[in-house]
Structure formats: C-alpha cells, structure tokens
Design a protein around this motif. Sequence first.
Motif, PDB file in Angstrom:
ATOM      1  N   GLY A 301       0.813  -1.207   0.000  1.00  0.00           N
ATOM      2  CA  GLY A 301       0.000   0.000   0.000  1.00  0.00           C
ATOM      3  C   GLY A 301       0.846   1.256   0.000  1.00  0.00           C
ATOM      4  N   MET A 302       0.295   2.323  -0.580  1.00  0.00           N
ATOM      5  CA  MET A 302       0.980   3.612  -0.595  1.00  0.00           C
ATOM      6  C   MET A 302       1.299   4.057   0.826  1.00  0.00           C
ATOM      7  SD  MET A 302       2.019   6.088  -2.652  1.00  0.00           S
ATOM      8  CE  MET A 302       1.038   5.989  -4.153  1.00  0.00           C
ATOM      9  N   GLY A 303       2.568   4.419   1.062  1.00  0.00           N
ATOM     10  CA  GLY A 303       2.981   4.906   2.367  1.00  0.00           C
ATOM     11  C   GLY A 303       3.449   3.838   3.330  1.00  0.00           C
ATOM     12  N   THR A 304       3.493   2.550   2.885  1.00  0.00           N
ATOM     13  CA  THR A 304       3.989   1.489   3.763  1.00  0.00           C
ATOM     14  C   THR A 304       5.452   1.775   4.130  1.00  0.00           C
ATOM     15  OG1 THR A 304       2.535  -0.149   2.753  1.00  0.00           O
ATOM     16  CG2 THR A 304       4.446  -0.983   3.950  1.00  0.00           C
ATOM     17  N   PRO A 305       5.834   1.694   5.418  1.00  0.00           N
ATOM     18  CA  PRO A 305       7.211   1.996   5.804  1.00  0.00           C
ATOM     19  C   PRO A 305       8.218   1.007   5.213  1.00  0.00           C
ATOM     20  CG  PRO A 305       5.761   2.062   7.713  1.00  0.00           C
ATOM     21  CD  PRO A 305       4.971   1.446   6.600  1.00  0.00           C
ATOM     22  N   VAL A 306       9.342   1.534   4.748  1.00  0.00           N
ATOM     23  CA  VAL A 306      10.472   0.741   4.251  1.00  0.00           C
ATOM     24  C   VAL A 306      11.572   0.816   5.302  1.00  0.00           C
ATOM     25  CG1 VAL A 306      12.180   0.478   2.408  1.00  0.00           C
ATOM     26  CG2 VAL A 306       9.867   1.282   1.865  1.00  0.00           C
TER      27      VAL A 306
END
Length: 440
Positions: A301-306
């Motif tokens: 999903g958009m904005g998932t932490p890396v």
Amino acid sequence: MRIAPHALTAVAAISVALLAGRVYQPAQAEEAPPLSAAEIAHLEARAFAVAGSPEGLGAPEAIPVQIRRGETFEQAVRRTGIAPEEASAVAATLSNAMDVTSIPAGQRFETAIAKPRGGRGDARLIGLTMRTGPASQLTVSRSFDGALRLRALEEKVTHETVVLGGKVEGSLTRTARREGAPAAVARAAARLFSHKFDLERDIRASDEFRYVFDRTVTESGRTIDTGDLLYAELKGVSFYRFQRPGSDKVEYFDATGKNTRSAFMRTPLERGFRVSSSFGFRRHPISGYRRMHQGIDFAAGMGTPVIAPADGVVVEARRWGGYGNWLRIRHSNGLESGYGHLSRYASGMRPGQRVRQGQVVAYVGSTGASTGPHLHYELWRRGQRINPAGVRTEEGTVLAGSELAAFRAEKARIDRIIAAGGERKTQQPAMTAGLRPART
C-alpha cells in the motif's frame, strides 16, 4: 374454668411486653462497605444526569477544552460559554488541589456544559474532569444544591507481565493486535522474526506464536505504559530479551545464548506486502519487452514503511529516471541496497546519514516508471547486482562466561513467568507531584 381467663390474660401481657421490647429496641446501623472506583464513577454519572438539566437549560453537552498558548485556565473555561463569575468559581474550586496559574499550554480537560434552551443567556457548567497523571484526575461537579464540589481520584495501578499467544489468522501483526498485544510489541516481534522468516511467504494460517511483555494498567483497565518485549516465539523459533551487564543496548538471544540478530534481514518491509515480481527475466509491464529484472518488486500500500535491512550509511537519496525517488544504502561486507518508486524519504535521509537495522528509511510509492504502488528492491555486492533472495549472512555473537550465566538466569525467570501464565503486582496510588490533597 376460673383459672383460664387469668391464664389468657397473663399470656397476652407477656406477648405485649415482648412486642414492646422489640418495637422500642434501639436500631443497630450497619457500616456501609467502601465504594470501588467504578461504583463512584457510576454514582457521579447519575448525579451529573440528575443535576444536569436545571430549569431553562438543555441536557449537558460534552465539550473538550485545550489551554492555548498565553491563556489562563479561567480563560479556557470561559470559552465553553459559561459566565465569567462561574469560570472564576471553577478556578477557585480547582485551586484547592493545584496551582491553576501553573497549568501549561496544551493541557486538556473535559467539561459538561448545559446551554440555555432559548439560546439566550449564559451556559452552566455541570462538571469538569482534568487528568493530572497517568492514573489520577481531578473532578469538579455540582451537588444537588448547585454548589461546586471538588474530588480527586487516584486509581491503583497494576504492573503485569502478560503471556499472550494464539494462532496466526491473516498477518502475524494484525493477529497479535487482535489478541491484545500493543502496537509497539507487535512491531518489535515482527522485526525480530523478519531476521528468520519472510513474513508474507513463510508464515501460514494456524502457525502458533507467543509473546511475553510488561505493561501497567489502572483499575478501570486502561493501559498507561507498555514495557519491552521480553520473549517471542513463532514456529519453534524463540527470542529472549537480554541486556548485557554494563551495556545500555537491549539484544535478543535464542535459548542457547546465540544472538538471533542476523547481519541482513530477509525483506525491507515488515507487513502488508506480497512479491509481485521476482529477480530474473520477465516481460516488462510498461514496455512489453522481455528483459532482465535486477531486483524484487514488493506490492504494498501507498505509504507502507520501508526499513533498512542492516546497519549502513546513506549513499544516495535522489530522483533517478524510471526508478523515481531512489535511495541507496551502503552496508558492510561490500553490500549495498537500493529502493525505487518511493513516495517520500524518512526524516533526515541524506547522503552520509547513518542508519541502523530495522530503522524506517522511506515509504512505498509509485514514482517513476510504475504501474501502481510497490517497492523495487535491489541488492549489490561489490558493484554487481545480485538476487536479494539468495543472500546468506552470518549470525550474531554467542554469549560466554559471566554474560552467559547472567543470560541463563534471566531466561529462567522468563520461563517461570511463561509457566505461571503471567505475573501481577498491584501498587497503591501515590499523590501526583505538584498536587495537594483536595478539599471538598
């Protein structure tokens, strides 16, 4: 026959005497049992309801208030619509327990305000509650004669060591949260397990897990503090928390005293992803040509932490052609990791910035040549791209000597807690700093 009437009279006289003795015997009052915090709160709510609808006023309305910069407590109370003299009376009442002139900006409190039915005139304060500590609060309420009454409530707190477990249903993190694990504990466990497992492909439904952690709760069941994760177990792999003597660093070890921290994590995402394209030849989704894909794509999903898979130093954080927002980190042993199509970077991510394993470095996006939100992940060894799925690195250190003895003692303590199903220790409430006993 001559004796019978006298006998009946005697019996009647005795009966009257006994009855009189019972009637005029002094009543014995029984001492009422003390009320619990929940019972007090219930009675207070009923009192608010009864006193909350004075003639000409509507039902009380809950109005939260936050003190603004440069504003006094009294001024903040006046913003609820009550008269200035009533706001002064509330401040004077509260000053019996605390210095209202030193309440800082940003302090929040709840009010119950009854407004005039016709829309004209001042509102009336029915009650006010201000939390003065994790387990303490002050309440100003109206008695039945309309006077303001101050009460301080200090809840008992219980320090618990919780043993929580279950079977995975969906994702590990979501399952742990449903079972009652705090978010920080669920994330910490997922980060530990990511050293050993690909959490999206290696974990299946019905796999069992167990966590042990500390927390502090109030009498009403509200968690006011969560401690570290003490123990985590999944699919037969277990971690014990241990802090080496003289060290300020917390580490996790297996039952033999071997550090479970690997030099490189399996994936740069902790949750909510799937592998959408592996390393190797494939048909490019945009150009349509068959070409080498020199990384792994994780749909997320958009904005998932890396997160950083290992300690390192940021080398690049810039726009790079079809990769969009690109980040590259240099690690030890000649390894470098790269991340493409990012929506944004974490705070402070610039060349030269040091990062630690598990630290959030960026967020999933769809910049550059991308058909949707995903992370393109690359791994380089001495300048050559390699398959990230094939990387194998050495495990951490093994404890020995006095450190191993200290670890075994801590492990035995945690094992006893697990066998007992947890621990509880209740602590009596203490007066909150800066408060004085309330006068009612």
